[in-house]
Enzyme design. Structure first.
Site: not given
Length: 161
Positions: A29, A104
């Site tokens: 991811k 983030k």
């Protein structure tokens, strides 16, 4: 454990991939979102340059999407207003994946790279992180990450101010 989770995960997405040991899905991811953030920045820059040069944005998108510049950021989620319907750029960059979330994820990728052995520099990821951070600092962190197009288009030569 994977087989049990696969039954649940298959309801959440189109494709479930076993990436290996514990934590490898998270690693995948991070890598995917790193590439996504970088490729979106490139598509935004390409469209911004097209605008400055007077090239029709839909023409550029057609060229990109049928040649070597083709990527998801261009053919499925184009950041240039007026090129596609049903994407955040068609609705003022509302909805979608907030730039603050991209910040983030790029930060997590940078941290993982610096904690790897040996350490790995991510120069393109670092530049993308700076761009999305600037977008957020200017009050657009809630907008979809494709809104980076606006930041790039509005940039001016400091000498012309």
């Amino acid at each position: 454990a994977y087989q049990v989770a696969e039954g649940i995960l298959s309801h959440m997405g189109k494709k479930v991939v076993h990436c290996g040991d514990v934590g490898m899905g998270q690693a995948a991811k991070l890598c995917n979102n790193l590439v996504l953030g970088i490729s979106m920045a490139g598509v935004c820059e390409g469209h911004a340059l097209a605008a400055r040069l007077g090239l029709n944005q839909k023409t550029l998108a057609d060229i990109l999407n049928t040649s070597s510049g083709r990527c998801w950021s261009s053919d499925t989620y184009n950041p240039c207003p007026g090129v596609m319907e049903g994407v955040p750029s068609a609705r003022g960059y509302s909805g979608g994946f907030a730039s603050d979330l991209m910040i983030k994820d790029l930060g997590l990728a940078a941290s993982a790279a610096m904690n790897s052995s040996p350490k790995l520099g991510l120069p393109m990821g670092g530049l993308a992180l700076q761009l999305y951070s600037l977008m957020s600092a200017r009050g657009s962190g809630h907008k979809d990450f494709s809104g980076l197009y606006e930041l790039i288009v509005e940039a001016r030569d400091p000498k012309s101010r």
